[in-house]
Enzyme design. Sequence first.
Site, mmCIF file in Angstrom:
data_model
loop_
_atom_site.group_PDB
_atom_site.id
_atom_site.type_symbol
_atom_site.label_atom_id
_atom_site.label_comp_id
_atom_site.label_asym_id
_atom_site.label_seq_id
_atom_site.Cartn_x
_atom_site.Cartn_y
_atom_site.Cartn_z
ATOM 1 C CE LYS A 37 6.743 -61.381 -54.677
ATOM 2 N NZ LYS A 37 6.503 -62.227 -53.470
ATOM 3 C CB SER B 150 3.499 -60.506 -52.013
ATOM 4 O OG SER B 150 4.454 -61.547 -51.978
ATOM 5 C CB SER C 130 3.710 -64.365 -51.042
ATOM 6 O OG SER C 130 3.343 -63.322 -50.180
#
Lengths: 414, 414
Positions: free
Chosen positions: B66, B135, B159
Amino acid sequence: MISILALRARIARGELSAEDAVRRALDAIEEKDPAIGAFVTLDREGALAAARKTTGPLAGIAVGVKDTIDTADMPTEIGSPIYRGWRPKADAALVMMIRGAGASIVGKTTTTAFAHSDPTGTKNPHNAAFSPGGSSAGSAASVAAGMVPLSFGSQTGGSVIRPASYNGVAAMKPSYRLIPTAGLKPYSVSIDTLGLFAATVPDVAFALSAITRRDFAPLGRKPRIGVARQIFAGPPAPECEEALHKAIDALTAQGIAVTDLADPPEFATAWELQPVLANVEALHALAWEWKTQRALMPPKLSKSLQWAETLSIAQFDEARQAGKRARIAAHDSFKEIDAVISYSAPGMAPALSENSTGDAAYNRLWSLLGTPCINVPGCRASNGMPVGVQVISRFGQDATALSVAAMLEEALRT
Amino acid sequence: MISILALRARIARGELSAEDAVRRALDAIEEKDPAIGAFVTLDREGALAAARKTTGPLAGIAVGVKDTIDTADMPTEIGSPIYRGWRPKADAALVMMIRGAGASIVGKTTTTAFAHSDPTGTKNPHNAAFSPGGSSAGSAASVAAGMVPLSFGSQTGGSVIRPASYNGVAAMKPSYRLIPTAGLKPYSVSIDTLGLFAATVPDVAFALSAITRRDFAPLGRKPRIGVARQIFAGPPAPECEEALHKAIDALTAQGIAVTDLADPPEFATAWELQPVLANVEALHALAWEWKTQRALMPPKLSKSLQWAETLSIAQFDEARQAGKRARIAAHDSFKEIDAVISYSAPGMAPALSENSTGDAAYNRLWSLLGTPCINVPGCRASNGMPVGVQVISRFGQDATALSVAAMLEEALRT
């Protein structure tokens, strides 16, 4: 030393502009710092510009920030050649809070590499043959030398309270996370706590209140005080025992009850295992530096990381558990008392020849517990070097710790 | 999807070299990612070079990271134009652990700006008209699309678990701080937890074990399971209720006792106040961006930060206290059971036209509690989109959570 409250009073009375107050700090740095070496980077124009445009509660207060704390407009070198000239993208949360309160950041202060214990070149302002301690070396020395009225550092072992004791300044490591740590280069994320240095305890309280926007209400009654000798940490130098006695006598003379406290057994275990937790977390936080830049890592830090590599996951988990159990025990310990007094350090500032930043023996338990700790200055050893006394309260009782520390500071003066 | 264990078995049998395994992932990305948009940055040569020189347990495993997680050799843009091209100095602790286990980081995956909820451009691999959630959008989508067998994300609200449910992949948010967070751009330091995505629960367990060097021993007996419906979070879509029923039936069919659990009252309060804690901490962590780059901050994040500015310090302290009380209550709740099963999300992946990353309603309590949470894939809604079931264990009982989740995953297959 420069008192924040005294300076703010002069500014409020119109005797001095905020800009002039900051200019005086910059001039003091120019005059004194060549002999002391508390600053790594200075931002004269930025500091003056900030003073011109603000009306916050810390307007006119020149601030030094430990060089482990990110600044977008100044390098952040973390005391290491690996980070020479490094410019973070953003200001740390604390830096934004300092600016938000109207203070002027005049520069970054020296730190041992990665806030460990390899000495900086900074000298103790009380005697240049001695160390200011560490890791927040420049922050303690810059306030002690009267260069700035306020500075910030961080503590994982004893990196705020210990140098404060060695330099004869008031300082506080507030409760864990009272000051947000985003943008601080981590050593041990479970323990790292930001703290501050100023001339007196009320100066510390005023500044902490201004940056956190918290009220620290006075206790409003005589506190109940316990004495913690932290036997597990070994005996202190006679001068430190004497300072603690002076503190007990000064409080007793005010009619305050001071009783000896037995340390719960969980404290000794937590004290013993704090370095396990701290250094294994450091091995994570500094993994990139340790694996890819090893030749640039200093000897004491390297030794700690090498030791951490020998520890098992079970030992790491045990240390986390020990911290948790000691926090529960501490909560109970503080039921009958408002604050504990103890030694700030086992001795006075080490001579530079010792190549040491001193010993965190009386600090590391409280760092792990996350309790507020304050160094109260006011005593001196026969060699002229300062000796502090430590005030500790329950986690979250920062107001009580500040109140008791201010009483003790006052009592030691009379 | 690519199973880590299956791939590692082929590599161990000599059917495939580690380098070829990584090359296949890179080829899959080249083929599929233009339509999905899961990657922000690729490092083809670095990934292949890593595969050539390692023999670690994850050799040949291509990994997506990420883009909120620092990498020294690739930009880290945090989903924001403010950080376009930004190069951190050091790798995050997690990145060093991934490399240390022999995996090949092939690139950085898309994230909503600062891991909040303004959608990325990433598409759901099951149907390009739907969102992958967020996210950790790119991390979930890259595994679901069969581009990489392993990816990493982080969770503050929901997330990790929520996008895993929407994309039909196994994923875990381990106990708070099981994976060190140094080098993760913080949103809420008290809650932020790194997690991982893979094809199946055993793949997740293998990868987590390889990077943390922890053993996750199987439970070795039938688990005791509770069902938590999280009434305080509102009702789920019928498809999610159905998935939970399927899970209950599948476990019961294996002779496992499943009982309804009453949520302690502390849970509802903690659930309600989690956004207070998270967003006030975000206001600290993103202070520089919020004050100096406001025009570049996206609308949903801006709204959350504006709301956080209206909250008092007393409300913030109350939220911290509520979290603490709920953690104590959770410890008691788990006394009689090994794991809780619950919904992973209130519905399926939102349509892109909804401009939403979905709802963290069933995740945010556990994020605050720091308990291990696992999304178990295997159910589908009538529109063909995946629906997951969530397995939660007591803080620190990551092995138990993995064991129960693997049993459930297997039971849902039969």
